[in-house]
Design an enzyme around this catalytic site. Structure first.
Site, PDB file in Angstrom:
ATOM      1  N   LYS A  11     -10.158  -0.654  10.540  1.00 25.34           N
ATOM      2  CA  LYS A  11     -10.379  -1.871   9.734  1.00 25.34           C
ATOM      3  C   LYS A  11     -10.690  -3.072  10.631  1.00 25.34           C
ATOM      4  O   LYS A  11     -11.119  -4.110  10.158  1.00 25.34           O
ATOM      5  CB  LYS A  11      -9.145  -2.162   8.877  1.00 25.34           C
ATOM      6  CG  LYS A  11      -8.903  -1.088   7.812  1.00 25.34           C
ATOM      7  CD  LYS A  11      -7.796  -1.494   6.866  1.00 25.34           C
ATOM      8  CE  LYS A  11      -7.138  -0.327   6.183  1.00 25.34           C
ATOM      9  NZ  LYS A  11      -7.901   0.252   5.094  1.00 25.34           N
ATOM     10  N   CYS A  70      -4.834   2.459  -3.630  1.00 29.31           N
ATOM     11  CA  CYS A  70      -3.596   2.987  -3.015  1.00 29.31           C
ATOM     12  C   CYS A  70      -2.444   2.006  -3.182  1.00 29.31           C
ATOM     13  O   CYS A  70      -1.621   1.829  -2.258  1.00 29.31           O
ATOM     14  CB  CYS A  70      -3.788   3.318  -1.534  1.00 29.31           C
ATOM     15  SG  CYS A  70      -4.961   4.632  -1.269  1.00 29.31           S
ATOM     16  N   ASP A  98       3.355  -4.596   8.044  1.00 27.55           N
ATOM     17  CA  ASP A  98       2.138  -3.784   7.943  1.00 27.55           C
ATOM     18  C   ASP A  98       0.943  -4.727   8.080  1.00 27.55           C
ATOM     19  O   ASP A  98       0.610  -5.477   7.168  1.00 27.55           O
ATOM     20  CB  ASP A  98       2.124  -3.064   6.583  1.00 27.55           C
ATOM     21  CG  ASP A  98       0.803  -2.334   6.336  1.00 27.55           C
ATOM     22  OD1 ASP A  98      -0.078  -2.364   7.205  1.00 27.55           O
ATOM     23  OD2 ASP A  98       0.676  -1.740   5.237  1.00 27.55           O
ATOM     24  N   GLN A 115      -4.399  -5.116   7.067  1.00 26.98           N
ATOM     25  CA  GLN A 115      -5.401  -6.116   6.659  1.00 26.98           C
ATOM     26  C   GLN A 115      -5.190  -7.418   7.427  1.00 26.98           C
ATOM     27  O   GLN A 115      -6.144  -8.122   7.750  1.00 26.98           O
ATOM     28  CB  GLN A 115      -5.301  -6.409   5.149  1.00 26.98           C
ATOM     29  CG  GLN A 115      -5.443  -5.192   4.255  1.00 26.98           C
ATOM     30  CD  GLN A 115      -6.848  -4.603   4.239  1.00 26.98           C
ATOM     31  OE1 GLN A 115      -7.819  -5.259   4.612  1.00 26.98           O
ATOM     32  NE2 GLN A 115      -6.955  -3.354   3.814  1.00 26.98           N
ATOM     33  N   HIS A 151       0.873  -1.179   0.000  1.00 28.33           N
ATOM     34  CA  HIS A 151       0.000   0.000   0.000  1.00 28.33           C
ATOM     35  C   HIS A 151       0.914   1.234   0.000  1.00 28.33           C
ATOM     36  O   HIS A 151       2.027   1.189   0.532  1.00 28.33           O
ATOM     37  CB  HIS A 151      -0.831  -0.063   1.288  1.00 28.33           C
ATOM     38  CG  HIS A 151      -1.893   0.976   1.422  1.00 28.33           C
ATOM     39  ND1 HIS A 151      -1.634   2.271   1.811  1.00 28.33           N
ATOM     40  CD2 HIS A 151      -3.244   0.910   1.254  1.00 28.33           C
ATOM     41  CE1 HIS A 151      -2.769   2.958   1.881  1.00 28.33           C
ATOM     42  NE2 HIS A 151      -3.766   2.153   1.537  1.00 28.33           N
TER      43      HIS A 151
HETATM   44  C1  LIG Z   1      -2.273  -2.822   3.625  1.00 28.65           C
HETATM   45  C2  LIG Z   1      -2.586  -1.445   4.119  1.00 28.65           C
HETATM   46  N1  LIG Z   1      -1.629  -0.721   4.713  1.00 28.65           N
HETATM   47  C3  LIG Z   1      -1.866   0.510   5.187  1.00 28.65           C
HETATM   48  C4  LIG Z   1      -3.103   1.080   5.066  1.00 28.65           C
HETATM   49  C5  LIG Z   1      -3.324   2.454   5.603  1.00 28.65           C
HETATM   50  O1  LIG Z   1      -4.297   2.484   6.608  1.00 28.65           O
HETATM   51  P1  LIG Z   1      -4.687   3.884   7.240  1.00 28.65           P
HETATM   52  O2  LIG Z   1      -5.135   4.748   6.096  1.00 28.65           O
HETATM   53  O3  LIG Z   1      -5.785   3.594   8.198  1.00 28.65           O
HETATM   54  O4  LIG Z   1      -3.468   4.417   7.880  1.00 28.65           O
HETATM   55  C6  LIG Z   1      -4.125   0.386   4.419  1.00 28.65           C
HETATM   56  C7  LIG Z   1      -5.456   0.993   4.199  1.00 28.65           C
HETATM   57  O5  LIG Z   1      -6.158   0.662   3.255  1.00 28.65           O
HETATM   58  C8  LIG Z   1      -3.862  -0.918   3.949  1.00 28.65           C
HETATM   59  O6  LIG Z   1      -4.827  -1.657   3.355  1.00 28.65           O
END
Ligand SMILES: Cc1ncc(COP(=O)(O)O)c(C=O)c1O
Length: 423
Positions: free
Chosen positions: A241, A382, A215, A218, A136
């Site tokens: 999430k 993203c 990270d 998910q 992401h």
């Molecule tokens: C794999 C992953 N990493 C990071 C993020 C970023 O999350 P946040 O916008 O809540 O910081 C997301 C959000 O879609 C994500 O799916």
């Protein structure tokens, strides 16, 4: 109904409909002329159970104050409740101590915090950071910014044709100069589950000084996390999430690593002493990284969300989502002209399906599905480098949560037949 699908329905009957759905008030909402809502965008943000809504409501109605400062009862009680959630998070991911848990605003802030507070202190020009093509943007841009600031080099491990990580190429990119590996637990586009336990174990055999960030934005939702078994140095996730509110996230860090990190932002609550004559000192982790008034009510909401998940049991959630994936995969594969991206091996992916429909742009597909009451996401999610690797500019994505049921998937399939009628 195809014979195999009918068989799956019988086989997975106990899982395909969920007793937990009633806990999510928004799922009773009717959309577009009284159509039931089939919410299939949990990977973007999950819906909230009533216990989370009530816990936040209760604080705002009868328990609210600022924390960590007031000597009066409301402040003392809420400070205690806030720190209890830190302990809850620690136990949820099996950390050694609540001192490993930094409260952030979201996963994005957690990664930026590591890039700036750890990266600025421990890295220099020429040092390498390894990520993958499936990240992401939240796990790309903080490192790109750091590269611009101090000249570290970003290496990107490629994927195989099926969208899973090319483990061999990944290992080949780890060398003398590698100082940090930052990798996603579960891809937000393809649902691919990275074998992070094996990956981290292997990195440790190369060089135990390499730090690893996972990270879990998910992954925590679909897989859970045990930081003592999987052994990352850093782990981030985001509250919204995992059925909690927006505005709160978590950064886990190993104690010795957090200890050697500089403050991220400066302000109240993170200082020991501030004196223009005697100097300035900072508090120990995790408080050193929590400048300013934290998201107090949101932390209470996150605590309620974790209690809720514990009350169901992660294993039950995993079994439910797996059953849905088996059912959805069979149904999606049955529709001519629907092309699924990435591996469809359900031992390597989880609760997230990305696809296209022949002759239709993803935005048209999402718009028609919306008219049918089916909420899906379309676009690059993203993850533009992943789109580039797949040779496309967007996908339609259907993603599941613990409240998703067979009716939601049936609505998606009926909607896709309608889409096909248009194109
Ligand atoms: C794999 C992953 N990493 C990071 C993020 C970023 O999350 P946040 O916008 O809540 O910081 C997301 C959000 O879609 C994500 O799916």
């Amino acid at each position: 109904m195809a014979e195999k699908t009918a068989q799956l329905v019988t086989e997975y009957a106990e899982y395909l409909n969920t007793p937990w759905r009633k806990d999510f008030p928004v799922l009773q909402t009717l959309v577009h002329e009284n159509k039931p809502l089939a919410f299939l965008d949990s990977a973007a943000s999950a819906q909230k159970p009533v216990c989370v809504i009530e816990a936040m409501d209760e604080v705002l109605r009868s328990g609210y104050s600022n924390i960590h400062r007031g000597l009066y009862e409301l402040s003392q009680n809420l400070s205690q409740a806030y720190e209890d959630v830190r302990r809850k998070i620690s136990s949820f991911i099996n950390a050694l101590s609540d001192k490993n848990i930094v409260i952030t605003r979201n996963a994005t802030e957690g990664i930026n915090l590591v890039a700036q507070s750890w990266g600025q202190v421990h890295l220099k020009a020429g040092d390498e950071i390894l990520i993958t093509e499936m990240e992401h943007h939240a796990n790309i841009i903080p490192w790109v910014l750091l590269a611009g600031q101090i000249g570290v080099v970003l290496k990107v491990a490629p994927l195989l044709e099926d969208g899973t990580l090319d483990i061999e190429a990944f290992h080949d990119l780890i060398g003398e100069k590698t100082k940090l590996v930052s990798i996603v637990q579960v891809s937000n586009v393809l649902g691919v589950v990275n074998p992070v336990t094996e990956i981290i174990a292997k990195i440790r055999t190369f060089n135990s000084d390499i730090k690893v960030l996972v990270d879990g934005s998910q992954g925590i939702v679909h897989q859970g996390m045990d930081v003592q078994i999987i052994d990352p140095d850093f782990y981030v996730f985001t509250g919204h999430k995992i059925y909690g509110p927006t505005g709160v996230g978590v950064l886990y860090g190993k104690a010795d690593v957090l200890e050697e990190m500089a403050p991220y932002q400066g302000g109240g609550d993170m200082i020991g002493q501030v004196s223009f004559t005697k100097g300035i000192t900072y508090r120990e982790p995790p408080y050193r990284f929590e400048a300013g008034t934290p998201p107090i009510v949101e932390v209470i909401g996150l605590g309620a969300a974790l209690d809720y998940i514990d009350s169901i049991g992660m294993d039950n959630i995993i079994a439910h989502e797996h059953a849905l994936s088996v059912y959805a995969l069979d149904a999606l594969q049955d529709i001519d002209g629907v092309n699924l991206y990435g591996t469809q091996d359900l031992t390597k992916k989880d609760g997230i399906f990305s696809f296209s429909v022949d002759g239709a742009h993803s935005s048209d597909v999402a718009t028609i599905l919306d008219q049918c009451g089916v909420a899906v996401r379309n676009g690059h999610h993203c993850a533009m480098p992943l789109m580039e690797a797949l040779g496309i500019d967007s996908t339609v994505r259907a993603s599941f949560g613990l409240y998703t049921n067979k009716d939601d998937i049936d609505a998606l399939i009926a909607g896709l037949h309608k889409v096909k009628g248009f194109f």
